[in-house]
Design an enzyme around this catalytic site. Sequence first.
Site, PDB file in Angstrom:
ATOM      1  N   GLY A  10       0.816  -1.210   0.000  1.00  0.00           N
ATOM      2  CA  GLY A  10       0.000   0.000   0.000  1.00  0.00           C
ATOM      3  C   GLY A  10       0.851   1.262   0.000  1.00  0.00           C
ATOM      4  CB  SER A  11       0.070   4.629   1.290  1.00  0.00           C
ATOM      5  OG  SER A  11      -1.145   4.735   0.582  1.00  0.00           O
ATOM      6  CB  THR A  12       4.721   1.640   3.153  1.00  0.00           C
ATOM      7  OG1 THR A  12       4.368   0.418   2.499  1.00  0.00           O
ATOM      8  CG2 THR A  12       4.027   1.725   4.500  1.00  0.00           C
ATOM      9  CG  MET A  13       5.185   0.149  -2.325  1.00  0.00           C
ATOM     10  SD  MET A  13       6.922  -0.258  -2.574  1.00  0.00           S
ATOM     11  CE  MET A  13       7.416  -0.536  -0.884  1.00  0.00           C
ATOM     12  CE  LYS A  14      -0.256   6.865  -1.858  1.00  0.00           C
ATOM     13  NZ  LYS A  14      -1.401   7.308  -1.062  1.00  0.00           N
TER      14      LYS A  14
END
Length: 561
Positions: free
Chosen positions: A294-298
């Site tokens: 999820g958004s930890t990849m942003k």
Amino acid sequence: MKQQSIITFSSWRFYLVGFVILAIVAGLVVRIIELAVTERHFLQGQGDARSLRVLNESAFRGMITDRNGYPLAISASVFSIWINPEEFVINPSSLNNLATLLGMKSKDIQMMLERNKTRKREFVYLKRQIPPPVAKQIKSLKIPGVYLQQDYKRFYPEGEVAGHVIGFTNIDDQGQEGLELAYNDWLSGVSGKRMVIKDRTGRVVDNLRELKEEKPGHDLVLSINRQIQYLAYRELLDAVKKNLAPSGSAVVLDIKTGEILAMVNQPSFNPNNMRGQKKDNFRNRAVTDIFEPGSTMKTFSMATALESGKYTPETMVDTTPGWIHVGNHTIHDEHLKGLISLTQILQFSSNVGMTKVILTLPPDRLWNLLHRIGFGEVTEAGFPGEQAGKLVNRPVWKPLALATLSFGYGISVTALQLAHAYATIANDGIKVPLSLIRVENPPVGVRVVDEKIAHQMLEMLQSVLQKGGTGQAARVPGYTVAGKTGTAWISVNKSYQKHRYTSSFVGIAPATHPRLVVAVVIHDPQGKQFYGGDVSGPAFQKIMEGSLRFLNIPPDAPVSQ
């Protein structure tokens, strides 16, 4: 005439008796010569077979300790009880006493004896890993054909707190899981052998010679800090229970050395008592279970944008109206934010903003950075069964695949990989190998992200914990923290499940002089909360705060902040 007959008869009898005696003596002499010369080797071999024995001497397995020398796995002396069915005399009283001490049934021992006696076996284990006091009582029974053999049994002082990292050994003291398996040859040592003479009761009456020298195993000093390991275990367990989740993982890394200071999972298991344990609980989920982050990849998508030179942290992006069509799919934001900067895209975790930015870049740029930073490959920690995750390099990138990759879908990672990637950003963009063994000299890393970009990312990630950010619950009093929340739908049979999420938070502290990375991942929380900041953020805060204090890392911000 009659007297002469008697004398002749007596002489004949005398000579007959003398001849018989001489014949017997001659026979004995011939037999003695035959035994002493002709059959000497055969008889000596038969005698040796009944009195000479080769005894195995179990090697003492090396101790496993934490980085400060506290024991995490030690070997204790135990005994194995074995019998020689040919020598064992079945006495009802002795049999009952033996069965009582061994916790067995008399009839089972008797059946074992009869079965193996038929097979002409001379060595049969009755029971293994008997405590010394019980073994002493069995020895005092003096039952013919019952013998004791010294062995070692592994004991784990930290129990389930370190179970997934340490692993366990089998009844033969050989590693089966975890570091007990990975370093089995180093820990095992070499068993010895010696030749002895035993009397008919089985007692050793003389040591003849050593056939093979016994060499104890080597000790293993881990990178794990016992205090931080317990802290992480306690807080993860609390987070899993509060959020009604089936599982979770937490990892604590030293940024500069790459040492794993703690690695815990739920559910866990107690390696001291394997009876009734579920095999599924043996998995070290932090390295074996993969998930879409999820958004930890942003964080890495944003680093790609900065690396392109087209963007800065202050570049503005219009996220109105809060959604965007990509192909046949609509990407939404949780809340409409309108015109926001790249820093605010991270702070508010805007899928729309991240999609708009990444679609302006060459398709392979994001994949290249993710690959350089270590996704799609196993780390160098050397843990058995570690998964590489999935990072697909597509020959042609469709806009939807690229967009969803930018906010953490279409890629699978482990909790350890995720922590390692953030440690690389925190370490000025230099990736150092991870280690579960204490590092004496800091390793030489490889630069995978420009130093300036790494510094910019640290500053941008601090906004996530500021007012309005998604990670406010992860704030640590007295320290600046840089981090990112992640909330991703769980996929089952290639279909995303509504109301099922993986909730995560990964953070760095102190952000001004990074020392530690903590990653907390909670799978499928079923409580009132499901966002990464709300579910994993509080656990991160407690683990990070305690770890900083244990290591005496000075605060870098006012406590009020």
